[in-house]
Design a protein around this motif. Structure first.
Motif, PDB file in Angstrom:
ATOM      1  N   ILE A   1     -19.112  -2.535   5.916  1.00 39.27           N
ATOM      2  CA  ILE A   1     -18.497  -1.850   6.741  1.00 39.27           C
ATOM      3  C   ILE A   1     -17.523  -2.355   7.761  1.00 39.27           C
ATOM      4  N   GLU A   2     -17.769  -3.497   8.195  1.00 42.92           N
ATOM      5  CA  GLU A   2     -16.848  -4.234   9.029  1.00 42.92           C
ATOM      6  C   GLU A   2     -15.532  -4.606   8.283  1.00 42.92           C
ATOM      7  N   ILE A   3     -15.648  -4.947   6.984  1.00 45.95           N
ATOM      8  CA  ILE A   3     -14.610  -5.371   5.951  1.00 45.95           C
ATOM      9  C   ILE A   3     -13.974  -4.250   6.096  1.00 45.95           C
ATOM     10  N   GLU A   4     -14.477  -3.019   5.770  1.00 46.02           N
ATOM     11  CA  GLU A   4     -13.547  -1.804   5.466  1.00 46.02           C
ATOM     12  C   GLU A   4     -12.881  -1.431   6.620  1.00 46.02           C
ATOM     13  N   ASN A   5     -13.502  -1.408   7.825  1.00 46.05           N
ATOM     14  CA  ASN A   5     -12.834  -1.258   8.787  1.00 46.05           C
ATOM     15  C   ASN A   5     -11.733  -1.953   9.127  1.00 46.05           C
ATOM     16  N   PHE A   6     -11.987  -3.441   9.047  1.00 45.07           N
ATOM     17  CA  PHE A   6     -10.912  -4.330   9.114  1.00 45.07           C
ATOM     18  C   PHE A   6      -9.350  -4.095   8.445  1.00 45.07           C
ATOM     19  N   ILE A   7      -9.869  -3.735   7.056  1.00 46.84           N
ATOM     20  CA  ILE A   7      -8.602  -3.353   6.200  1.00 46.84           C
ATOM     21  C   ILE A   7      -8.171  -1.831   6.651  1.00 46.84           C
ATOM     22  N   GLN A   8      -8.910  -0.898   6.904  1.00 46.16           N
ATOM     23  CA  GLN A   8      -8.264   0.221   7.521  1.00 46.16           C
ATOM     24  C   GLN A   8      -7.517   0.218   8.810  1.00 46.16           C
TER      25      GLN A   8
ATOM     26  N   GLN B   1       3.084  -8.832   4.154  1.00 46.94           N
ATOM     27  CA  GLN B   1       2.501  -8.982   2.439  1.00 46.94           C
ATOM     28  C   GLN B   1       1.124  -8.611   2.387  1.00 46.94           C
ATOM     29  N   TRP B   2       0.019  -8.945   3.230  1.00 47.28           N
ATOM     30  CA  TRP B   2      -1.212  -8.671   3.186  1.00 47.28           C
ATOM     31  C   TRP B   2      -1.366  -7.089   3.504  1.00 47.28           C
ATOM     32  N   GLN B   3      -0.550  -6.621   4.533  1.00 47.36           N
ATOM     33  CA  GLN B   3      -0.643  -5.412   4.436  1.00 47.36           C
ATOM     34  C   GLN B   3      -0.491  -4.471   3.203  1.00 47.36           C
ATOM     35  N   GLN B   4       0.689  -4.810   2.453  1.00 49.58           N
ATOM     36  CA  GLN B   4       1.122  -4.085   1.537  1.00 49.58           C
ATOM     37  C   GLN B   4       0.014  -4.221   0.154  1.00 49.58           C
ATOM     38  N   TYR B   5      -0.753  -5.325   0.432  1.00 46.60           N
ATOM     39  CA  TYR B   5      -1.741  -5.397  -1.092  1.00 46.60           C
ATOM     40  C   TYR B   5      -3.035  -4.743  -0.432  1.00 46.60           C
ATOM     41  N   PHE B   6      -3.148  -4.580   0.837  1.00 46.99           N
ATOM     42  CA  PHE B   6      -4.555  -3.775   1.081  1.00 46.99           C
ATOM     43  C   PHE B   6      -3.942  -2.017   0.928  1.00 46.99           C
ATOM     44  N   LYS B   7      -2.869  -1.763   0.945  1.00 44.04           N
ATOM     45  CA  LYS B   7      -2.228  -0.385   0.539  1.00 44.04           C
ATOM     46  C   LYS B   7      -2.407  -0.087  -0.660  1.00 44.04           C
ATOM     47  N   SER B   8      -2.245  -1.129  -1.810  1.00 48.70           N
ATOM     48  CA  SER B   8      -2.574  -1.107  -3.233  1.00 48.70           C
ATOM     49  C   SER B   8      -4.045  -0.674  -3.417  1.00 48.70           C
ATOM     50  N   ALA B   9      -4.929  -1.506  -2.612  1.00 47.92           N
ATOM     51  CA  ALA B   9      -6.430  -1.266  -2.827  1.00 47.92           C
ATOM     52  C   ALA B   9      -6.547   0.141  -2.319  1.00 47.92           C
ATOM     53  N   LYS B  10      -5.889   0.557  -1.414  1.00 43.47           N
ATOM     54  CA  LYS B  10      -6.298   1.830  -0.769  1.00 43.47           C
ATOM     55  C   LYS B  10      -6.487   3.060  -1.865  1.00 43.47           C
TER      56      LYS B  10
END
Length: 300
Positions: free
Chosen positions: A12-19, A87-96
């Motif tokens: 849950i912490e990882i998910e919140n971090f990414i979001q 760049q990390w933010q863009q990667y997270f967007k693809s995962a979303k």
């Protein structure tokens, strides 16, 4: 086995971090430090055989890309800094994108579960004049893995079939959820029994909880939803949907439907971020007992 890291809470912490990273316009002050620490912790609980949700899955990739087990959190932080935050933010967007698809499928499954459950309840209300609705919440006192939870629930359902209550059980519904407290994983259970053959919901709920404690070797605990002070809260609002429900009393039946529907449509933040396999279910219900005829309804 006692875990140093709470699997449920960490995911849950990882998910919140990414979001959180997805909604900010600039790099958070401690982004790389938190990122590296989460990766190191995830490496300790990661299981190759598990199925992780879309946002968590992107962390799985990093385990191979950076050989995390070979580096300290400080060294890992340095490697992560080689890429800018955007760049990390863009990667997270693809995962979303995958995560969003999973959530749509999850909501669709919930709607189907509600429809199936309501259909079963319609049959029971039609065929039985009195229904005993028993609720109990099963949880863990210690940190556990999703594999242990799955194994325990399978054992629990088999053991329940051997209890004295099984023969009079018309419907058993369960919903597995994930939270941050205690062991994180918990399961809502509801039973509907023939009200002409069974009463004393508090005692049955206690028996179910005691069975869960036995199955989990006392790593598990439970909450009896028929405790006096708990029931009184709903009585005051006129929304009690557990205990004895008479089919001819529409307000009791309606309250029962609401109580049962909660299991099929739980809190939005309580979905599973990890499963033992793609086929693992977080919601299930038994087949209702064969219908009785109207001629025999008075005996039911």
């Amino acid at each position: 086995m006692l875990l140093e890291i709470n699997e449920s809470s960490l995911l849950i912490e990882i998910e919140n971090f990414i979001q959180n990273c997805l909604v900010v316009s600039r790099q958070p002050r401690s982004f790389y430090l938190e990122f590296s620490q989460l990766l190191k912790n995830f490496e300790q609980i990661y299981d190759l055989d598990y199925c992780y949700s879309g946002l968590i899955e992107c962390f799985c990739y990093f385990l191979y890309e950076y050989e995390i087990e070979l580096y300290s959190a400080y060294q890992l932080e340095g490697y992560l800094k080689e890429k800018p935050f955007k760049q990390w933010q863009q990667y997270f967007k693809s995962a979303k994108k995958k995560y969003d698809y999973e959530m749509r499928q999850h909501r669709y499954s919930e709607r189907l579960n509600v429809q199936k459950l309501e259909s079963r309840l319609d049959e029971l209300v039609e065929d039985y004049s009195a229904l005993l609705v028993v609720r109990v919440d099963l949880n863990y006192r210690t940190q556990v893995t999703i594999q242990q939870v799955s194994d325990d629930l399978n054992t629990f359902r088999r053991e329940y079939d051997q209890t004295e209550y099984s023969e009079d059980t018309l419907l058993l519904v369960w919903a597995l959820e994930q939270g941050e407290v205690r062991g994180g994983y918990h399961c809502h259970v509801a039973l509907i029994l023939n009200g002409r053959k069974r009463s004393a919901a508090w005692h049955i709920s206690k028996a179910i909880g005691t069975l869960w404690e036995k199955v989990t070797d006392h790593q598990g605990g439970y909450f009896n939803c028929h405790r006096k002070e708990y029931i009184e809260q709903y009585d005051r609002r006129g929304s009690t949907g557990v205990g004895m429900v008479f089919s001819q009393l529409s307000h009791q039946v309606q309250n029962m439907y609401q109580v049962m529907a909660y299991l099929a449509r739980p809190e939005k933040a309580q979905y599973l971020r990890v499963k033992t396999s793609a086929k693992m279910r977080s919601f299930g219900m038994t087949q209702a007992k064969p219908k009785i005829t109207r001629r025999n309804r008075c005996r039911a």
